[in-house]
Motif scaffolding. Sequence first.
Motif, PDB file in Angstrom:
ATOM      1  N   ARG A  78      11.587  -2.389   8.511  1.00  0.00           N
ATOM      2  CA  ARG A  78      13.029  -2.625   8.528  1.00  0.00           C
ATOM      3  C   ARG A  78      13.458  -3.021   7.110  1.00  0.00           C
ATOM      4  NH1 ARG A  78      12.917  -5.960  12.404  1.00  0.00           N
ATOM      5  NH2 ARG A  78      13.250  -4.365  13.953  1.00  0.00           N
ATOM      6  N   VAL A  79      14.405  -2.257   6.546  1.00  0.00           N
ATOM      7  CA  VAL A  79      14.904  -2.520   5.195  1.00  0.00           C
ATOM      8  C   VAL A  79      16.362  -2.957   5.317  1.00  0.00           C
ATOM      9  CG1 VAL A  79      15.278  -1.569   2.888  1.00  0.00           C
ATOM     10  CG2 VAL A  79      13.342  -0.754   4.274  1.00  0.00           C
ATOM     11  N   ASP A  80      16.660  -4.159   4.861  1.00  0.00           N
ATOM     12  CA  ASP A  80      18.003  -4.728   4.984  1.00  0.00           C
ATOM     13  C   ASP A  80      18.865  -4.413   3.768  1.00  0.00           C
ATOM     14  OD1 ASP A  80      17.725  -6.006   7.511  1.00  0.00           O
ATOM     15  OD2 ASP A  80      16.583  -7.618   6.543  1.00  0.00           O
ATOM     16  N   ILE A  81      20.161  -4.534   3.950  1.00  0.00           N
ATOM     17  CA  ILE A  81      21.072  -4.464   2.806  1.00  0.00           C
ATOM     18  C   ILE A  81      20.685  -5.583   1.844  1.00  0.00           C
ATOM     19  CG2 ILE A  81      23.473  -4.787   2.090  1.00  0.00           C
ATOM     20  CD1 ILE A  81      24.322  -3.482   4.704  1.00  0.00           C
ATOM     21  N   GLY A  82      20.639  -5.250   0.564  1.00  0.00           N
ATOM     22  CA  GLY A  82      20.187  -6.217  -0.437  1.00  0.00           C
ATOM     23  C   GLY A  82      18.741  -5.987  -0.835  1.00  0.00           C
ATOM     24  N   GLN A  83      18.057  -5.086  -0.131  1.00  0.00           N
ATOM     25  CA  GLN A  83      16.695  -4.709  -0.476  1.00  0.00           C
ATOM     26  C   GLN A  83      16.680  -3.243  -0.884  1.00  0.00           C
ATOM     27  OE1 GLN A  83      14.820  -5.662   3.396  1.00  0.00           O
ATOM     28  NE2 GLN A  83      13.551  -7.124   2.250  1.00  0.00           N
ATOM     29  N   ALA A  84      15.599  -2.820  -1.502  1.00  0.00           N
ATOM     30  CA  ALA A  84      15.333  -1.411  -1.785  1.00  0.00           C
ATOM     31  C   ALA A  84      13.832  -1.215  -1.673  1.00  0.00           C
ATOM     32  CB  ALA A  84      15.817  -1.039  -3.185  1.00  0.00           C
ATOM     33  N   VAL A  85      13.433   0.013  -1.375  1.00  0.00           N
ATOM     34  CA  VAL A  85      12.013   0.332  -1.352  1.00  0.00           C
ATOM     35  C   VAL A  85      11.748   1.487  -2.306  1.00  0.00           C
ATOM     36  CG1 VAL A  85      11.504  -0.541   0.954  1.00  0.00           C
ATOM     37  CG2 VAL A  85      12.300   1.801   0.693  1.00  0.00           C
ATOM     38  N   VAL A  86      10.577   1.434  -2.923  1.00  0.00           N
ATOM     39  CA  VAL A  86      10.117   2.504  -3.809  1.00  0.00           C
ATOM     40  C   VAL A  86       8.849   3.064  -3.184  1.00  0.00           C
ATOM     41  CG1 VAL A  86       9.368   3.121  -6.125  1.00  0.00           C
ATOM     42  CG2 VAL A  86      11.013   1.248  -5.806  1.00  0.00           C
ATOM     43  N   ILE A  87       8.942   4.260  -2.627  1.00  0.00           N
ATOM     44  CA  ILE A  87       7.768   4.900  -2.020  1.00  0.00           C
ATOM     45  C   ILE A  87       6.984   5.574  -3.142  1.00  0.00           C
ATOM     46  CG2 ILE A  87       6.974   6.600  -0.343  1.00  0.00           C
ATOM     47  CD1 ILE A  87       9.766   6.315   1.018  1.00  0.00           C
ATOM     48  N   ASP A  88       5.698   5.289  -3.227  1.00  0.00           N
ATOM     49  CA  ASP A  88       4.866   5.886  -4.267  1.00  0.00           C
ATOM     50  C   ASP A  88       4.827   7.407  -4.133  1.00  0.00           C
ATOM     51  OD1 ASP A  88       4.185   3.426  -5.355  1.00  0.00           O
ATOM     52  OD2 ASP A  88       2.315   3.270  -4.204  1.00  0.00           O
TER      53      ASP A  88
ATOM     54  N   GLU B 214       0.815  -1.221   0.000  1.00  0.00           N
ATOM     55  CA  GLU B 214       0.000   0.000   0.000  1.00  0.00           C
ATOM     56  C   GLU B 214       0.847   1.269   0.000  1.00  0.00           C
ATOM     57  OE1 GLU B 214      -2.026   1.089   3.903  1.00  0.00           O
ATOM     58  OE2 GLU B 214      -1.528  -1.031   4.214  1.00  0.00           O
ATOM     59  N   TYR B 215       2.163   1.147   0.245  1.00  0.00           N
ATOM     60  CA  TYR B 215       3.048   2.324   0.280  1.00  0.00           C
ATOM     61  C   TYR B 215       3.932   2.428  -0.964  1.00  0.00           C
ATOM     62  CZ  TYR B 215       1.710   1.683   5.109  1.00  0.00           C
ATOM     63  OH  TYR B 215       0.989   1.498   6.244  1.00  0.00           O
ATOM     64  N   GLY B 216       4.102   1.314  -1.659  1.00  0.00           N
ATOM     65  CA  GLY B 216       4.980   1.308  -2.823  1.00  0.00           C
ATOM     66  C   GLY B 216       5.441  -0.104  -3.107  1.00  0.00           C
ATOM     67  N   LYS B 217       6.698  -0.230  -3.495  1.00  0.00           N
ATOM     68  CA  LYS B 217       7.244  -1.522  -3.890  1.00  0.00           C
ATOM     69  C   LYS B 217       8.486  -1.853  -3.077  1.00  0.00           C
ATOM     70  CE  LYS B 217       5.813  -0.775  -8.626  1.00  0.00           C
ATOM     71  NZ  LYS B 217       6.229  -0.422  -9.964  1.00  0.00           N
ATOM     72  N   VAL B 218       8.734  -3.133  -2.954  1.00  0.00           N
ATOM     73  CA  VAL B 218       9.963  -3.621  -2.329  1.00  0.00           C
ATOM     74  C   VAL B 218      10.735  -4.388  -3.396  1.00  0.00           C
ATOM     75  CG1 VAL B 218      10.929  -5.207  -0.608  1.00  0.00           C
ATOM     76  CG2 VAL B 218       8.969  -3.771  -0.032  1.00  0.00           C
ATOM     77  N   VAL B 219      12.001  -4.116  -3.473  1.00  0.00           N
ATOM     78  CA  VAL B 219      12.879  -4.823  -4.388  1.00  0.00           C
ATOM     79  C   VAL B 219      13.775  -5.701  -3.533  1.00  0.00           C
ATOM     80  CG1 VAL B 219      14.612  -4.604  -6.195  1.00  0.00           C
ATOM     81  CG2 VAL B 219      12.877  -2.799  -5.890  1.00  0.00           C
ATOM     82  N   GLU B 220      13.755  -6.989  -3.801  1.00  0.00           N
ATOM     83  CA  GLU B 220      14.598  -7.883  -3.014  1.00  0.00           C
ATOM     84  C   GLU B 220      14.938  -9.112  -3.826  1.00  0.00           C
ATOM     85  OE1 GLU B 220      12.474  -8.864   0.510  1.00  0.00           O
ATOM     86  OE2 GLU B 220      10.842  -9.790  -0.557  1.00  0.00           O
ATOM     87  N   GLY B 221      16.169  -9.471  -3.747  1.00  0.00           N
ATOM     88  CA  GLY B 221      16.632 -10.702  -4.346  1.00  0.00           C
ATOM     89  C   GLY B 221      16.253 -10.876  -5.800  1.00  0.00           C
ATOM     90  N   THR B 222      16.414 -12.048  -6.242  1.00  0.00           N
ATOM     91  CA  THR B 222      16.099 -12.389  -7.614  1.00  0.00           C
ATOM     92  C   THR B 222      15.275 -13.660  -7.608  1.00  0.00           C
ATOM     93  OG1 THR B 222      18.127 -13.662  -7.752  1.00  0.00           O
ATOM     94  CG2 THR B 222      18.221 -11.380  -8.511  1.00  0.00           C
ATOM     95  N   ALA B 223      14.493 -13.810  -8.623  1.00  0.00           N
ATOM     96  CA  ALA B 223      13.696 -15.025  -8.749  1.00  0.00           C
ATOM     97  C   ALA B 223      13.752 -15.470 -10.199  1.00  0.00           C
ATOM     98  CB  ALA B 223      12.259 -14.750  -8.333  1.00  0.00           C
ATOM     99  N   GLY B 224      13.798 -16.732 -10.372  1.00  0.00           N
ATOM    100  CA  GLY B 224      13.769 -17.264 -11.727  1.00  0.00           C
ATOM    101  C   GLY B 224      15.101 -17.178 -12.445  1.00  0.00           C
ATOM    102  N   LYS B 225      14.994 -17.402 -13.707  1.00  0.00           N
ATOM    103  CA  LYS B 225      16.163 -17.466 -14.573  1.00  0.00           C
ATOM    104  C   LYS B 225      16.700 -16.066 -14.864  1.00  0.00           C
ATOM    105  CE  LYS B 225      17.415 -19.190 -19.093  1.00  0.00           C
ATOM    106  NZ  LYS B 225      16.903 -19.708 -20.357  1.00  0.00           N
ATOM    107  N   PRO B 226      18.016 -15.869 -14.840  1.00  0.00           N
ATOM    108  CA  PRO B 226      18.571 -14.558 -15.189  1.00  0.00           C
ATOM    109  C   PRO B 226      18.228 -14.180 -16.624  1.00  0.00           C
ATOM    110  CG  PRO B 226      20.255 -16.004 -14.263  1.00  0.00           C
ATOM    111  CD  PRO B 226      19.036 -16.832 -14.477  1.00  0.00           C
TER     112      PRO B 226
END
Length: 154
Positions: free
Chosen positions: A102-112, A15-27
């Motif tokens: 709490r936002v850890d190293i390796g994550q990013a947040v995108v606030i709308d 509801e606040y934006g997006k979280v970017v974390e890790g990778t999923a699937g095939k590169p």
Amino acid sequence: MKISAQKVSVDNFREYGKVVEGTAGKPTSQDETYKFWSDIANYEIDGRTEIGLCTVYRQEIQQVTGIERHLHTPEILIPVDAPFVLPVLKSENPEDGIDAFRVDIGQAVVIDPGGWHGPCIPDRTEEATYFVIFRHNTPYEDVESTEIEPVRIE
């Protein structure tokens, strides 16, 4: 008021934006020297962007007394050297309260765009530095701020 920070996730931050974390699937592409995943998150910014760097310091009492928002740009926050806690307002009305993530190293947040948020707080460290990415000149042209009743964050 006192609240506890929760670990940010794609679901609880939606509801606040997006979280970017890790990778999923095939590169998207790879060879023996690298792996690359494209488009793990996206956002729209009209025009030129800027990258800033912010360092926050642990205070004796970890609390939020003011919030701000940017109406014309999302704000991307990426921890550099330590995790941080990001306070965000639950709605347009400060009386509805604040959530803290709490936002850890390796994550990013995108606030709308338009999302009220407080200054980040170092998470169990004396200081934390993070990248701040948004539309160029946002600190001079697109900041709306207000004071709120103090909210202590654990």
